[in-house]
Design a protein around this motif. Structure first.
Motif, mmCIF file in Angstrom:
data_model
loop_
_atom_site.group_PDB
_atom_site.id
_atom_site.type_symbol
_atom_site.label_atom_id
_atom_site.label_comp_id
_atom_site.label_asym_id
_atom_site.label_seq_id
_atom_site.Cartn_x
_atom_site.Cartn_y
_atom_site.Cartn_z
ATOM 1 N N GLU A 216 0.865 -1.200 -0.096
ATOM 2 C CA GLU A 216 -0.003 0.049 0.088
ATOM 3 C C GLU A 216 0.655 1.328 -0.076
ATOM 4 O O GLU A 216 0.491 2.263 0.649
ATOM 5 C CB GLU A 216 -1.079 -0.009 1.378
ATOM 6 C CG GLU A 216 -2.041 -0.931 1.075
ATOM 7 C CD GLU A 216 -3.058 -0.966 2.249
ATOM 8 O OE1 GLU A 216 -3.407 0.059 2.693
ATOM 9 O OE2 GLU A 216 -3.782 -2.105 2.309
ATOM 10 N N GLY A 217 1.934 1.160 -0.761
ATOM 11 C CA GLY A 217 2.875 2.461 -0.783
ATOM 12 C C GLY A 217 2.289 3.433 -1.621
ATOM 13 O O GLY A 217 1.299 2.977 -2.328
ATOM 14 N N LEU A 218 2.958 4.653 -1.764
ATOM 15 C CA LEU A 218 2.669 5.641 -2.754
ATOM 16 C C LEU A 218 3.661 5.925 -3.489
ATOM 17 O O LEU A 218 4.967 5.715 -3.313
ATOM 18 C CB LEU A 218 2.471 7.068 -1.531
ATOM 19 C CG LEU A 218 0.978 6.996 -1.062
ATOM 20 C CD1 LEU A 218 1.323 6.568 0.366
ATOM 21 C CD2 LEU A 218 0.211 8.063 -1.113
ATOM 22 N N ILE A 219 3.325 6.363 -4.814
ATOM 23 C CA ILE A 219 4.667 6.720 -5.724
ATOM 24 C C ILE A 219 4.285 7.970 -6.241
ATOM 25 O O ILE A 219 3.235 8.566 -6.233
ATOM 26 C CB ILE A 219 4.475 5.828 -6.863
ATOM 27 C CG1 ILE A 219 3.047 5.658 -7.650
ATOM 28 C CG2 ILE A 219 4.723 4.580 -6.364
ATOM 29 C CD1 ILE A 219 2.945 5.006 -8.971
ATOM 30 N N SER A 220 5.250 8.649 -6.885
ATOM 31 C CA SER A 220 5.352 9.901 -7.648
ATOM 32 C C SER A 220 4.453 10.120 -8.722
ATOM 33 O O SER A 220 4.490 8.981 -9.647
ATOM 34 C CB SER A 220 6.664 10.549 -7.887
ATOM 35 O OG SER A 220 6.455 11.594 -8.555
ATOM 36 N N ILE A 232 8.925 3.286 -3.869
ATOM 37 C CA ILE A 232 7.588 3.354 -3.214
ATOM 38 C C ILE A 232 7.738 4.123 -1.703
ATOM 39 O O ILE A 232 8.881 3.820 -1.118
ATOM 40 C CB ILE A 232 7.238 1.928 -3.010
ATOM 41 C CG1 ILE A 232 6.812 1.587 -4.282
ATOM 42 C CG2 ILE A 232 5.952 1.823 -2.162
ATOM 43 C CD1 ILE A 232 6.249 0.192 -4.386
ATOM 44 N N LYS A 233 7.040 4.813 -1.356
ATOM 45 C CA LYS A 233 6.783 5.442 -0.101
ATOM 46 C C LYS A 233 5.727 4.982 0.899
ATOM 47 O O LYS A 233 4.376 4.746 0.194
ATOM 48 C CB LYS A 233 6.886 7.142 -0.068
ATOM 49 C CG LYS A 233 8.099 7.732 -1.018
ATOM 50 C CD LYS A 233 9.394 7.688 -0.152
ATOM 51 C CE LYS A 233 10.240 8.613 -0.620
ATOM 52 N NZ LYS A 233 11.556 8.702 0.160
ATOM 53 N N PHE A 234 5.968 4.835 2.249
ATOM 54 C CA PHE A 234 4.891 4.674 2.896
ATOM 55 C C PHE A 234 4.039 5.815 3.169
ATOM 56 O O PHE A 234 4.337 6.845 2.747
ATOM 57 C CB PHE A 234 5.280 3.944 4.265
ATOM 58 C CG PHE A 234 5.821 2.453 4.246
ATOM 59 C CD1 PHE A 234 5.186 1.288 3.830
ATOM 60 C CD2 PHE A 234 7.261 2.541 4.439
ATOM 61 C CE1 PHE A 234 5.908 0.277 3.620
ATOM 62 C CE2 PHE A 234 8.018 1.115 4.328
ATOM 63 C CZ PHE A 234 7.281 0.160 3.985
ATOM 64 N N PHE A 235 2.757 5.773 3.659
ATOM 65 C CA PHE A 235 2.037 6.761 3.817
ATOM 66 C C PHE A 235 2.651 7.735 4.723
ATOM 67 O O PHE A 235 2.412 8.986 4.613
ATOM 68 C CB PHE A 235 0.768 6.431 4.545
ATOM 69 C CG PHE A 235 -0.318 7.502 4.967
ATOM 70 C CD1 PHE A 235 -1.170 8.003 3.935
ATOM 71 C CD2 PHE A 235 -0.232 7.951 6.271
ATOM 72 C CE1 PHE A 235 -1.947 9.039 4.624
ATOM 73 C CE2 PHE A 235 -0.991 8.835 6.744
ATOM 74 C CZ PHE A 235 -1.832 9.635 5.795
ATOM 75 N N SER A 236 3.017 7.382 5.964
ATOM 76 C CA SER A 236 3.764 8.304 6.800
ATOM 77 C C SER A 236 4.846 9.157 6.242
ATOM 78 O O SER A 236 5.004 10.258 6.481
ATOM 79 C CB SER A 236 4.193 7.464 8.115
ATOM 80 O OG SER A 236 5.302 6.333 7.749
ATOM 81 N N ASP A 237 5.781 8.438 5.319
ATOM 82 C CA ASP A 237 7.080 9.187 4.554
ATOM 83 C C ASP A 237 6.059 10.262 3.663
ATOM 84 O O ASP A 237 6.773 11.180 3.556
ATOM 85 C CB ASP A 237 7.635 8.218 3.653
ATOM 86 C CG ASP A 237 8.409 6.969 4.459
ATOM 87 O OD1 ASP A 237 8.722 7.355 5.549
ATOM 88 O OD2 ASP A 237 8.343 5.919 4.279
#
Length: 730
Positions: A216-220, A232-237
């Motif tokens: 469930e990471g986030l990407i640019s 990939i970044k975690f929500f908190s990041d």
């Protein structure tokens, strides 16, 4: 493999009859349950919920699928410990002693790799729940209260543990929810008509999701395509960093979760905070923010800070038009709906070893909402977090400016810039991308930069909630039945508010069209109609609706990324063209896809003020200028075959000169204080907005720094605040 199957299930669920669910699951899920068994290892799956939730039935199915032991606390723990039926024990010892005895018995349970079904009252005993959580994943089977009451009636159960003669079953079930909310790790919403087998499948999926935070990471928006292993970044990041390192915006790698129609309908009659909690916990992995902490954050954000208990109420305006009132927060604009929550999310996510400076660009309302939200943090958090807000000195209303200045605290400041919002926003993005500058701030002051504009994912995500809540309120009000479409019409500048509506649609809310309403700065109208985003020769024009006086709409990038199926390089090229050539053109098929969700029009200054006057004369309701823009556009483009929800984004008292002009007042006093008093005598302000009068009176001669439109000067203001707020690192 499992995720692909689950997404397929969600897409088809709303079209699948409950009687077909078992067959559908058997065909869809080719998952090896052994892999789930391996995933949980020696952990227990602990099912929690009210009596009648189906914990025992579902638990047996889950145990069979995982080929592991099933333990029913009633039969396998309590009755064996007491050597008597539970009902007899309750008669012998009474309610209070029963809960204690029940808890002690559960403390003796030692199990691993098992499925455990708790009693309905176990969660009311703290020590025993702490015991089962040590080696268990607690899954809350959330069944609508009415369904529970109907099931218990069929089971001929008319009284449960703790229910006295003067307490209704419904009230007791509602009372118990606070204990369930305290303990669960993941929630499974059990919609009406769902089979036990289907619930078991949802339990297994929920457990897998809980154990797998990587998915469930986030990407640019400007990163590589998904199949090319993006960063990939975690929500908190993503919350802490604000902007992606490549200048793009963070978006979920796997997209937003989809809710079934039944799951949405379980939120009918729920409070705004309850709706927010369910939506957000499906979008934020518990590894980032565990459920109990998220509950505390949501309740603090939507507790005592809003003057309307509905938080974002929907009221009928005229014909098939409804207003979504988003101005009942502490600074009287829709920004409060996100910015009472976002600072608390940010404070939870940041590491303890660094200071953070939040940089904000505002066209008016964001500034005071950010300042108010961050000022409500604890004193400990405020020692590590400072806020600087840049706004166009001559591009906001006098009331907005005074309100921003009045919202400053010891860790927050505002700076007027002799330019427009687009310059302020671009300057902040350039500071983020200047590695020499950010590196200097980190090395010299131990301070990192972040953002609270809607470029920050934690700022945008909460806005999805009120669009979903508005639809559910129309169902609650019997205006529509669930599944009937609605249109939404939103005054749009930076594209965040309307994008949140698009996201709500993607998550399963039956929104037909999102209507983008612009003022004379109508670059978005032209773009949605033609696919050409063209800033060549276009000058920003000031209007009576300053929050949408924007030419560079940051969140449009997220929407284009969605339309491009995650093609980051294609999005990066579009915005490179915009930066270098001041325009870009979408291909035909891309534009057609965009227009499936969006329709657009714009409104002149005269039409805006005329709409305020006309609506007041016919209904007695006063629109603010932004809402009036949306009203004019809705009248023009909405085909009246379904209801349209118009986002009312600010309270009219923030724009007193325009309102008084629209209402044809013969004498408009020049001072903001005089204007507010005049408006208050004309139509009394709601109590929370009378605070604006106090704000103005406290700041009769407000002062604040004003600087030239020079990047170096803005950077000096940033460093000055850091020097004032944080100790130097030596």
């Amino acid at each position: 493999m499992f995720h692909a199957a689950w997404n397929q299930y969600l897409n088809r669920m709303r079209h699948t009859a409950a009687s077909d669910l078992k067959l559908f699951f058997s065909r869809t899920f080719a998952l090896s349950w052994k892999s789930i068994r391996t995933l949980i290892g020696d952990k227990n799956i602990v099912l929690m919920g009210p009596p009648g939730a189906g914990k025992t039935t579902v638990g047996k199915i889950v145990g069979q699928k995982l080929d592991c032991c099933f333990i029913d606390v009633d039969d396998d723990v309590l009755e064996k410990t007491w050597n008597m039926p539970v009902s007899e024990k309750l008669k012998d010892v009474g309610k209070e002693q029963f809960l204690e005895e029940e808890g002690k018995a559960l403390l003796s349970l030692s199990a691993s790799g098992s499925v455990i079904s708790l009693t309905g009252s176990n969660p009311m005993h703290v020590a025993s729940m702490q015991h089962v959580k040590k080696n268990g994943i607690v899954v809350y089977l959330d069944v609508p209260t009415q369904s529970i009451m109907e099931r218990l009636e069929l089971m001929k159960v008319d009284r449960i543990v703790g229910q006295g003669p003067s307490t209704s079953l419904k009230d007791l079930l509602q009372f118990r929810k606070q204990f369930y909310n305290k303990w669960y790790d993941v929630r499974v919403v059990c919609e009406n008509g769902i089979t036990a087998t289907a619930v078991a499948e949802k339990v297994l999926h929920a457990v897998e999701r809980y154990q797998d935070s990587e998915s469930e990471g986030l990407i640019s928006t400007r990163g590589l395509k998904c199949e090319q292993k993006p960063s990939i970044k975690f929500f908190s990041d993503a919350v802490v960093e604000g902007l992606a390192p490549d200048g793009g915006l963070f978006v979920p790698l796997m997209g937003l979760p989809k809710f079934t129609a039944g799951e949405w309908q379980c939120l009918l009659g729920a409070t705004y905070a309850e709706r927010a909690q369910l939506i957000l916990e499906r979008c934020i992995h518990p590894a980032d923010i565990p459920v109990p902490e998220l509950w505390a954050i949501v309740e603090a954000a939507y507790g005592q800070n809003f003057t309307c208990s509905k938080i974002a109420p929907v009221r009928h305006l005229t014909s098939n038009q409804f207003l979504l009132e988003l101005f009942h927060g502490p600074t009287a604009s829709f920004k409060d709906l996100a910015l009472q929550l976002m600072p608390r999310l940010f404070a939870y996510c940041i590491p303890k070893s660094c200071n953070y400076l939040i940089m904000v660009a505002t066209s008016g309302d964001t500034g005071s909402a950010v300042l108010d939200g961050f000022n409500r943090l604890t004193e400990t958090d405020k020692q590590r977090i400072a806020v600087i807000t840049f706004f166009p000195e001559n591009g906001v209303s006098p009331i907005q400016k005074i309100q921003m200045i009045g919202c400053q605290g010891k860790n927050t400041t505002v700076v007027g810039v002799q330019s427009d919002f687009d310059f302020c926003q671009s300057a902040i993005k350039k500071m983020f991308s200047n590695s020499d500058y950010t590196g200097f701030l980190t090395a010299e002051y131990g301070t990192a930069l972040s953002a609270a504009n809607s470029i920050n994912w934690a700022r945008l995500l909460p806005q999805v909630v009120y669009h979903a809540s508005a639809y559910l309120d129309l169902v609650d009000q019997n205006v529509i039945t669930f599944g009937c479409p609605v249109d939404v019409c939103i005054p749009t500048g930076n594209f965040g508010n309307i994008l949140a509506a698009v996201y709500a649609k993607r998550m399963g809310i039956p929104i037909r069209k999102c209507i983008c309403a612009s003022n004379q700065n109508n670059v978005l109208t032209d773009f949605i109609r033609t696919g050409l985003y063209d800033l060549r020769g276009r000058k920003l024009m000031q209007s009576s609706s300053p929050a949408i006086d924007i030419l560079k709409s940051s969140n449009l990038e997220r929407h284009l990324h969605l339309m491009a199926n995650g093609d980051g390089p294609a999005v990066a090229q579009l915005f490179s063209d915009l930066e270098n050539q001041h325009y870009f053109q979408l291909q035909k098929e891309f534009l057609e896809k965009l227009q499936q969700d969006l329709v657009a029009d714009w409104c002149s200054e005269k039409d805006c003020l005329d709409a305020i006057h006309s609506v007041y004369n016919s209904t007695g309701y006063i629109l603010d200028p932004h809402t009036a823009v949306a009203k004019v556009v809705a009248d023009r483009v909405q085909d009246k075959t379904c209801p349209v929800i118009i986002s009312s984004t600010a309270h009219y008292s923030k724009f007193a000169p325009a309102i008084l002009q629209a209402l044809r007042m013969e004498e408009i006093k020049q001072t903001p204080l005089g204007q507010l008093h005049l408006l208050n005598s004309y139509k009394p302000l709601p109590p929370v907005h009378r605070g604006l009068l106090e704000t103005v009176e406290k700041n009769k001669q407000p002062s604040h720094p004003v600087c030239a439109a020079d990047m170096n000067v803005l950077m000096e203001h940033v460093e000055a605040l850091i020097q004032k707020q944080f100790m130097k690192v030596f």
